[in-house]
Design an enzyme around this catalytic site. Structure first.
Site, PDB file in Angstrom:
ATOM      1  N   THR A 104      -5.292  10.384  -0.594  1.00  0.00           N
ATOM      2  CA  THR A 104      -5.646  11.911  -1.280  1.00  0.00           C
ATOM      3  C   THR A 104      -6.156  12.607   0.115  1.00  0.00           C
ATOM      4  OG1 THR A 104      -4.679  11.403  -3.695  1.00  0.00           O
ATOM      5  CG2 THR A 104      -5.983  13.410  -3.648  1.00  0.00           C
TER       6      THR A 104
ATOM      7  N   ASP B 174      -0.363   7.521   2.820  1.00  0.00           N
ATOM      8  CA  ASP B 174      -0.637   7.082   0.882  1.00  0.00           C
ATOM      9  C   ASP B 174      -0.584   5.576   0.425  1.00  0.00           C
ATOM     10  OD1 ASP B 174      -0.182   6.995  -1.730  1.00  0.00           O
ATOM     11  OD2 ASP B 174       0.620   8.851  -1.821  1.00  0.00           O
ATOM     12  N   SER B 175      -1.933   5.314   0.013  1.00  0.00           N
ATOM     13  CA  SER B 175      -2.241   3.694  -0.202  1.00  0.00           C
ATOM     14  C   SER B 175      -1.574   3.227  -1.263  1.00  0.00           C
ATOM     15  CB  SER B 175      -4.014   3.719  -0.032  1.00  0.00           C
ATOM     16  OG  SER B 175      -3.615   4.303  -1.965  1.00  0.00           O
TER      17      SER B 175
ATOM     18  N   THR C 270      -7.265   6.030  -3.147  1.00  0.00           N
ATOM     19  CA  THR C 270      -7.595   5.422  -4.200  1.00  0.00           C
ATOM     20  C   THR C 270      -6.534   4.129  -4.695  1.00  0.00           C
ATOM     21  OG1 THR C 270      -6.304   6.882  -5.733  1.00  0.00           O
ATOM     22  CG2 THR C 270      -8.927   7.361  -4.442  1.00  0.00           C
ATOM     23  N   ASP C 271      -5.191   3.733  -3.878  1.00  0.00           N
ATOM     24  CA  ASP C 271      -4.058   3.593  -5.710  1.00  0.00           C
ATOM     25  C   ASP C 271      -4.176   1.878  -5.269  1.00  0.00           C
ATOM     26  OD1 ASP C 271      -3.300   5.357  -7.041  1.00  0.00           O
ATOM     27  OD2 ASP C 271      -1.856   6.028  -5.968  1.00  0.00           O
TER      28      ASP C 271
ATOM     29  N   GLN D 132      -6.838 -13.454 -16.758  1.00  0.00           N
ATOM     30  CA  GLN D 132      -6.699 -11.789 -17.363  1.00  0.00           C
ATOM     31  C   GLN D 132      -7.346 -11.100 -17.432  1.00  0.00           C
ATOM     32  OE1 GLN D 132      -2.511 -12.297 -19.706  1.00  0.00           O
ATOM     33  NE2 GLN D 132      -2.078 -13.621 -18.256  1.00  0.00           N
ATOM     34  N   CYS D 133      -7.685 -11.547 -18.369  1.00  0.00           N
ATOM     35  CA  CYS D 133      -9.446 -10.945 -19.137  1.00  0.00           C
ATOM     36  C   CYS D 133     -10.210 -10.003 -17.769  1.00  0.00           C
ATOM     37  CB  CYS D 133     -11.021 -11.455 -19.913  1.00  0.00           C
ATOM     38  SG  CYS D 133     -10.017 -12.273 -21.284  1.00  0.00           S
TER      39      CYS D 133
END
Length: 330
Positions: free
Chosen positions: A15, A60-61, A94-95, A266-267
């Protein structure tokens, strides 16, 4: 933490350098000229002497792959070992910024210069954008001196490369250290196979979150996909469907044929500790190795680096459970 004297600015797209196209914002080349013009317009901003390199095509990442990680690693190693750079600033979308920061943290073990990754939520030149504050904030830090290792700089924060995650999709403070518990044992000495000069190869990795209703057939399909490692995202402290013999059998069989099985929580602020619950102990007996308090980004980057060296399954499992660069210990 010596002041940077010769910096490589490595542009990969994202971006920060995007420009409008008929289809919307798209990665664009030519960012060096824009950066030099911005620096000339604000000579009061501290910045070390820098040279510029661009990995083509600009990405684009969201399209980032393991091949791009290896290309970034090669460019950084060449800049340091061949060109004499004493720091690298990598501009990235950033992705997948946190994924690349984590992967490079393990691909560049032993490198004694700082590598800082940054990007922006809005393109440079947009009124009120975070692009120039992030970029020149990173340059100012490097001018002052940054510790060796891989870091992620965003919205005024310098984060550990293997501890950062993107938690927000629009806000400028999108990246944070999730503050997972980290009580891992550090490796005694860095194995020579993990030194940054050692080549790596692409690795077939898979991620499977546990969820109520996951079937053994679904899990077997993932394990039969050619994956060399499976990152299992467990509940809580490392629990899962321990009363499902078919799921446990699928894991045991995969481990027996050489698939590395790794577990994280997962937490968002959790960590794996198999012995707390019987359900966790049952999973551990299938061959799963604990990722402690590692994030998904860190665990995947670490598996990629370890397996990419060609190390055998048992050695990958041993090293995965040890702290290599601060991912498992404070």
């Amino acid at each position: 933490m010596n002041p940077t004297q010769k910096l490589l600015v490595l542009y990969t797209g994202g971006t920060i350098g995007m420009q409008m196209s008929a289809a919307g914002l798209a990665p664009a080349s030519g960012f060096e000229a824009r950066l030099r013009a911005e620096q000339a317009a604000h000579p009061e901003r501290p910045a070390p002497a820098w040279q510029f390199a661009e990995l083509l095509p600009p990405l684009d990442s969201a399209n980032m792959t393991q091949a791009n990680w290896l290309a970034m690693r090669d460019a950084i190693v060449h800049a340091v070992d061949e060109d004499g750079c004493d720091a690298v600033l990598l501009l990235h979308g950033t992705d997948t910024l946190a994924y690349s920061a984590a992967a490079l943290s393990f691909l560049l073990l032993g490198l004694d210069v700082p590598v800082v990754l940054t990007g922006s939520m809005q393109p440079a030149g947009v009124p009120g954008s975070d692009a120039w504050p992030n970029l020149f904030g990173a340059l100012a830090l490097l001018a002052e001196g940054v510790a060796p290792g891989v870091h992620l700089y965003f919205h005024g924060q310098l984060l550990h490369g293997a501890r950062a995650s993107k938690l927000k999709s629009e806000a400028f403070d999108a990246f944070q250290d999730t503050r997972r518990p980290r009580h891992g044992q550090a490796v005694d000495a860095l194995p020579s196979a993990l030194h940054y000069r050692q080549p790596r190869r692409a690795v077939a990795l898979a991620v499977q979150p546990l969820f109520p209703g996951l079937s053994a057939a679904q899990l077997r399909a993932v394990l039969a996909s050619g994956a060399e490692a499976l990152l299992l995202e467990c509940y809580g402290s490392g629990t899962g469907p321990s009363d499902n013999p078919e799921i446990l059998a699928a894991l045991r069989e995969a481990h027996a044929r050489g698939v590395v099985l790794a577990a994280i929580s997962q937490c968002a602020q959790g960590h794996v500790e198999f012995g707390v619950y019987a359900a966790g102990s049952a999973l551990a007996q299938t061959g799963l190795v604990s990722g402690g308090g590692m994030s998904r980004e860190a665990a995947l980057g670490k598996l990629f680096s370890l397996l990419g060296t060609g190390l055998p399954q048992a050695e990958v499992e041993r090293l995965f459970a040890l702290d290599l660069c601060g991912e498992l210990a404070e």
